[in-house]
Design a protein around this motif. Structure first.
Motif, PDB file in Angstrom:
ATOM      1  N   LEU A 204      -4.526  16.209  15.886  1.00  0.00           N
ATOM      2  CA  LEU A 204      -5.498  16.388  14.598  1.00  0.00           C
ATOM      3  C   LEU A 204      -6.995  16.404  15.025  1.00  0.00           C
ATOM      4  CD1 LEU A 204      -3.473  13.994  12.365  1.00  0.00           C
ATOM      5  CD2 LEU A 204      -3.355  16.501  12.084  1.00  0.00           C
ATOM      6  N   GLU A 205      -7.318  15.188  15.952  1.00  0.00           N
ATOM      7  CA  GLU A 205      -8.794  15.270  16.230  1.00  0.00           C
ATOM      8  C   GLU A 205      -9.203  16.600  16.907  1.00  0.00           C
ATOM      9  OE1 GLU A 205      -9.072  11.749  18.220  1.00  0.00           O
ATOM     10  OE2 GLU A 205      -9.395  10.719  16.465  1.00  0.00           O
ATOM     11  N   ARG A 206      -8.350  17.211  17.845  1.00  0.00           N
ATOM     12  CA  ARG A 206      -8.582  18.495  18.268  1.00  0.00           C
ATOM     13  C   ARG A 206      -8.980  19.353  17.174  1.00  0.00           C
ATOM     14  NH1 ARG A 206      -4.726  17.095  22.408  1.00  0.00           N
ATOM     15  NH2 ARG A 206      -3.213  18.490  21.578  1.00  0.00           N
ATOM     16  N   GLY A 207      -8.160  19.379  16.175  1.00  0.00           N
ATOM     17  CA  GLY A 207      -8.502  20.327  14.936  1.00  0.00           C
ATOM     18  C   GLY A 207      -9.578  19.976  14.197  1.00  0.00           C
ATOM     19  N   GLY A 208     -10.213  18.930  14.369  1.00  0.00           N
ATOM     20  CA  GLY A 208     -11.497  18.604  13.612  1.00  0.00           C
ATOM     21  C   GLY A 208     -11.069  17.716  12.520  1.00  0.00           C
ATOM     22  N   ILE A 209      -9.957  16.797  12.616  1.00  0.00           N
ATOM     23  CA  ILE A 209      -9.526  15.946  11.661  1.00  0.00           C
ATOM     24  C   ILE A 209      -9.362  14.679  12.116  1.00  0.00           C
ATOM     25  CG2 ILE A 209      -7.899  15.133  10.155  1.00  0.00           C
ATOM     26  CD1 ILE A 209      -7.002  18.332   9.775  1.00  0.00           C
ATOM     27  N   THR A 210     -10.057  13.578  11.743  1.00  0.00           N
ATOM     28  CA  THR A 210      -9.990  12.374  12.136  1.00  0.00           C
ATOM     29  C   THR A 210      -9.275  11.433  11.354  1.00  0.00           C
ATOM     30  OG1 THR A 210     -11.976  12.518  13.586  1.00  0.00           O
ATOM     31  CG2 THR A 210     -11.198  10.144  13.253  1.00  0.00           C
ATOM     32  N   PRO A 211      -8.113  11.000  11.396  1.00  0.00           N
ATOM     33  CA  PRO A 211      -7.262  10.190  10.482  1.00  0.00           C
ATOM     34  C   PRO A 211      -7.616   8.750  10.470  1.00  0.00           C
ATOM     35  CG  PRO A 211      -5.876  10.674  12.271  1.00  0.00           C
ATOM     36  CD  PRO A 211      -7.126  11.296  12.639  1.00  0.00           C
ATOM     37  N   THR A 212      -7.518   8.159   9.301  1.00  0.00           N
ATOM     38  CA  THR A 212      -7.707   6.422   9.297  1.00  0.00           C
ATOM     39  C   THR A 212      -6.005   6.425   9.567  1.00  0.00           C
ATOM     40  OG1 THR A 212      -9.467   6.480   7.764  1.00  0.00           O
ATOM     41  CG2 THR A 212      -7.779   4.742   7.834  1.00  0.00           C
ATOM     42  N   ILE A 213      -6.014   5.311  10.309  1.00  0.00           N
ATOM     43  CA  ILE A 213      -4.601   4.800  10.991  1.00  0.00           C
ATOM     44  C   ILE A 213      -4.695   3.135  10.804  1.00  0.00           C
ATOM     45  CG2 ILE A 213      -2.910   4.868  12.806  1.00  0.00           C
ATOM     46  CD1 ILE A 213      -4.222   7.340  13.815  1.00  0.00           C
ATOM     47  N   TYR A 214      -3.388   2.892  10.220  1.00  0.00           N
ATOM     48  CA  TYR A 214      -3.058   1.334  10.262  1.00  0.00           C
ATOM     49  C   TYR A 214      -1.568   1.217  10.677  1.00  0.00           C
ATOM     50  CZ  TYR A 214      -6.816  -0.067   7.133  1.00  0.00           C
ATOM     51  OH  TYR A 214      -8.101  -0.349   6.484  1.00  0.00           O
ATOM     52  N   THR A 215      -1.321   0.238  11.493  1.00  0.00           N
ATOM     53  CA  THR A 215      -0.086  -0.256  11.664  1.00  0.00           C
ATOM     54  C   THR A 215       0.409  -1.249  10.640  1.00  0.00           C
ATOM     55  OG1 THR A 215      -0.769  -1.816  13.564  1.00  0.00           O
ATOM     56  CG2 THR A 215      -0.158   0.540  14.144  1.00  0.00           C
ATOM     57  N   PHE A 216       1.661  -1.235  10.395  1.00  0.00           N
ATOM     58  CA  PHE A 216       2.086  -2.226   9.354  1.00  0.00           C
ATOM     59  C   PHE A 216       3.240  -3.142   9.982  1.00  0.00           C
ATOM     60  CE2 PHE A 216      -0.203   0.357   6.377  1.00  0.00           C
ATOM     61  CZ  PHE A 216      -0.350  -0.425   5.310  1.00  0.00           C
ATOM     62  N   PRO A 217       3.057  -4.055  10.592  1.00  0.00           N
ATOM     63  CA  PRO A 217       3.914  -5.188  11.393  1.00  0.00           C
ATOM     64  C   PRO A 217       4.590  -5.752  10.169  1.00  0.00           C
ATOM     65  CG  PRO A 217       1.688  -5.946  11.370  1.00  0.00           C
ATOM     66  CD  PRO A 217       1.382  -4.511  11.068  1.00  0.00           C
ATOM     67  N   THR A 218       4.168  -5.905   8.887  1.00  0.00           N
ATOM     68  CA  THR A 218       4.922  -6.439   7.888  1.00  0.00           C
ATOM     69  C   THR A 218       5.223  -5.599   6.903  1.00  0.00           C
ATOM     70  OG1 THR A 218       3.364  -8.668   8.130  1.00  0.00           O
ATOM     71  CG2 THR A 218       4.961  -8.339   6.235  1.00  0.00           C
ATOM     72  N   VAL A 219       6.545  -5.475   6.798  1.00  0.00           N
ATOM     73  CA  VAL A 219       6.742  -4.203   5.749  1.00  0.00           C
ATOM     74  C   VAL A 219       7.104  -5.072   4.185  1.00  0.00           C
ATOM     75  CG1 VAL A 219       8.993  -2.790   4.904  1.00  0.00           C
ATOM     76  CG2 VAL A 219       8.206  -2.879   7.378  1.00  0.00           C
ATOM     77  N   LYS A 220       7.338  -6.423   4.349  1.00  0.00           N
ATOM     78  CA  LYS A 220       7.505  -7.066   3.055  1.00  0.00           C
ATOM     79  C   LYS A 220       7.272  -8.696   3.422  1.00  0.00           C
ATOM     80  CE  LYS A 220      10.982  -8.833  -0.206  1.00  0.00           C
ATOM     81  NZ  LYS A 220      12.598  -9.061  -0.287  1.00  0.00           N
ATOM     82  N   PRO A 221       6.054  -9.238   2.630  1.00  0.00           N
ATOM     83  CA  PRO A 221       5.445  -8.497   1.839  1.00  0.00           C
ATOM     84  C   PRO A 221       4.459  -7.434   2.304  1.00  0.00           C
ATOM     85  CG  PRO A 221       4.596 -10.637   2.451  1.00  0.00           C
ATOM     86  CD  PRO A 221       5.806 -10.509   3.185  1.00  0.00           C
ATOM     87  N   LEU A 222       4.225  -6.208   1.607  1.00  0.00           N
ATOM     88  CA  LEU A 222       3.529  -5.245   1.861  1.00  0.00           C
ATOM     89  C   LEU A 222       2.067  -5.484   1.640  1.00  0.00           C
ATOM     90  CD1 LEU A 222       4.264  -2.683   3.211  1.00  0.00           C
ATOM     91  CD2 LEU A 222       4.221  -1.618   0.803  1.00  0.00           C
ATOM     92  N   ASP A 223       1.283  -5.076   2.366  1.00  0.00           N
ATOM     93  CA  ASP A 223      -0.359  -5.001   2.161  1.00  0.00           C
ATOM     94  C   ASP A 223      -0.638  -4.162   0.913  1.00  0.00           C
ATOM     95  OD1 ASP A 223      -3.004  -5.218   2.281  1.00  0.00           O
ATOM     96  OD2 ASP A 223      -3.311  -5.173   4.423  1.00  0.00           O
ATOM     97  N   GLU A 224      -0.613  -4.432   0.029  1.00  0.00           N
ATOM     98  CA  GLU A 224      -0.883  -3.375  -1.343  1.00  0.00           C
ATOM     99  C   GLU A 224      -2.321  -3.036  -1.315  1.00  0.00           C
ATOM    100  OE1 GLU A 224       0.823  -4.685  -4.853  1.00  0.00           O
ATOM    101  OE2 GLU A 224       2.919  -5.169  -4.067  1.00  0.00           O
ATOM    102  N   GLU A 225      -3.295  -4.144  -0.992  1.00  0.00           N
ATOM    103  CA  GLU A 225      -4.632  -3.909  -0.970  1.00  0.00           C
ATOM    104  C   GLU A 225      -5.057  -2.642  -0.198  1.00  0.00           C
ATOM    105  OE1 GLU A 225      -9.037  -6.355  -0.786  1.00  0.00           O
ATOM    106  OE2 GLU A 225      -7.094  -7.100   0.138  1.00  0.00           O
ATOM    107  N   THR A 226      -4.693  -2.750   1.020  1.00  0.00           N
ATOM    108  CA  THR A 226      -5.036  -1.594   2.029  1.00  0.00           C
ATOM    109  C   THR A 226      -4.551  -0.379   1.454  1.00  0.00           C
ATOM    110  OG1 THR A 226      -5.258  -3.434   3.948  1.00  0.00           O
ATOM    111  CG2 THR A 226      -4.747  -0.993   4.092  1.00  0.00           C
ATOM    112  N   ILE A 227      -3.389  -0.242   1.088  1.00  0.00           N
ATOM    113  CA  ILE A 227      -2.719   0.933   0.656  1.00  0.00           C
ATOM    114  C   ILE A 227      -3.544   1.575  -0.437  1.00  0.00           C
ATOM    115  CG2 ILE A 227      -0.729   1.888  -0.520  1.00  0.00           C
ATOM    116  CD1 ILE A 227       0.995  -0.358   0.917  1.00  0.00           C
ATOM    117  N   GLN A 228      -4.079   0.554  -1.692  1.00  0.00           N
ATOM    118  CA  GLN A 228      -4.428   1.110  -2.698  1.00  0.00           C
ATOM    119  C   GLN A 228      -6.189   1.594  -2.252  1.00  0.00           C
ATOM    120  OE1 GLN A 228      -4.230  -2.549  -5.272  1.00  0.00           O
ATOM    121  NE2 GLN A 228      -2.236  -1.846  -5.953  1.00  0.00           N
ATOM    122  N   LEU A 229      -6.683   0.669  -1.327  1.00  0.00           N
ATOM    123  CA  LEU A 229      -7.951   1.148  -0.928  1.00  0.00           C
ATOM    124  C   LEU A 229      -7.986   2.457  -0.307  1.00  0.00           C
ATOM    125  CD1 LEU A 229      -9.233  -2.080   0.465  1.00  0.00           C
ATOM    126  CD2 LEU A 229     -10.052  -1.077  -1.685  1.00  0.00           C
TER     127      LEU A 229
END
Length: 305
Positions: A204-229
């Motif tokens: 993606l970066e070679r194509g000019g797209i820089t993504p935001t990336i997060y890892t989610f070691p916790t699936v439940k409870p889920l980080d709803e705040e980060t998802i919404q932001l």
């Protein structure tokens, strides 16, 4: 990853005699340092996962923190009733460890694929669900779940995963961990599929797209705040998991987005609603279901056109 996890459990067991491991007659190469160091805190329950789980529940109700250990579906689907009735219902302090999530044991066929586990385990009330991405996250999860009251499920890779970061500051259950910040697209991954996400990022970066990336070691409870932001600041949210799309990590994120006032689109990448009838190693099966890095990048680019 699994070695790092067990080392962390061993550190806890050396200072707390109530920390125990019960194995279903598997994992001896990894577990040997544990039983040599604290033999009185280790039990081999044999190939009897239902008994192993009920035993662990009983031990926990007498004050123990018990880690059950096996591979693939064996510590979850094979003994689901015991997890539900003996552990979760009583909020027993049992930590269920699956080594070989997804297609890790792909060459052994469908019976050894752990591709429904996240969906099943996150549906159980009061059960926390974890899928670390590398050995550093695995060590943090081990320490966190030992302190976390109640039943937990931990899905591990088999080993050899690339280290994402050398340390994690202020690891907390229920919080996603940032990898990099970008724009337009945010990629969320859980478990050891992160290596493919990293490969996709390079494309993606070679194509000019820089993504935001997060890892989610916790699936439940889920980080709803980060998802919404992220949904408020990105056009596309992408979830990546080596798991069935039905009810898994992507479904959990979709549940959050459905309640958020956001115009972000969601792309869920995972295994379709089918059983894999192909025998092959993990890389081969990921390719079959579009989960290799180049395939992930191609899907994302297609969504951004």
């Amino acid at each position: 990853m699994r070695n790092s996890f067990i080392r962390s459990v061993l550190e806890l067991a050396k200072t707390d005699r109530n920390v125990e491991i019960v194995t279903g007659d598997l994992g001896f190469g990894v577990l040997k340092p544990f039983w040599e160091a604290v033999p009185d805190q280790f039990v081999n329950a044999g190939i009897a996962e239902q008994n192993m789980t009920s035993m662990a529940a009983g031990m926990s109700l007498e004050g123990k923190t018990v880690f059950t250990y096996s591979i693939g579906n064996f510590p979850t689907l094979r003994c689901l009733e015991q997890i539900r009735n003996d552990c979760a219902y009583h909020r027993a302090n049992v930590k269920i460890v699956c080594v070989g999530g997804g297609f890790v044991y792909g060459s052994l066929g469908m019976s050894h694929h752990a591709t429904e586990d996240l969906a099943v385990m996150r549906s159980l009330p009061d059960v926390a669900v974890f899928a670390p991405a590398d050995k550093v996250e695995a060590a943090e999860v081990a320490r966190a779940v030992a302190k976390h009251p109640g039943t937990c499920y931990i899905r591990l890779g088999r080993g050899g995963e690339a280290v994402i970061r050398e340390s994690i500051d202020n690891f907390r259950i229920g919080k996603a961990i940032p990898v990099c910040t970008g724009s337009r697209v945010a990629i969320f991954s859980t478990g050891d599929i992160y290596g493919e996400v990293a490969a996709a990022r390079e494309i993606l970066e070679r194509g000019g797209i820089t993504p935001t990336i997060y890892t989610f070691p916790t699936v439940k409870p889920l980080d709803e705040e980060t998802i919404q932001l992220c949904a408020a600041s990105h056009a596309l949210i992408v979830t990546c998991e080596e798991h069935n799309l039905s009810g898994g990590f992507g479904s959990a994120v979709a549940e959050v987005l459905a309640q958020a006032a956001s115009s972000a689109r969601l792309l869920r990448l995972g295994i379709p609603d089918t059983y894999c009838t192909t025998v092959g190693d993990q890389s081969h099966l990921r390719r079959q279901y579009g989960l290799k890095g180049d395939q992930i990048a191609h899907r994302i680019l297609g969504e951004l056109v």
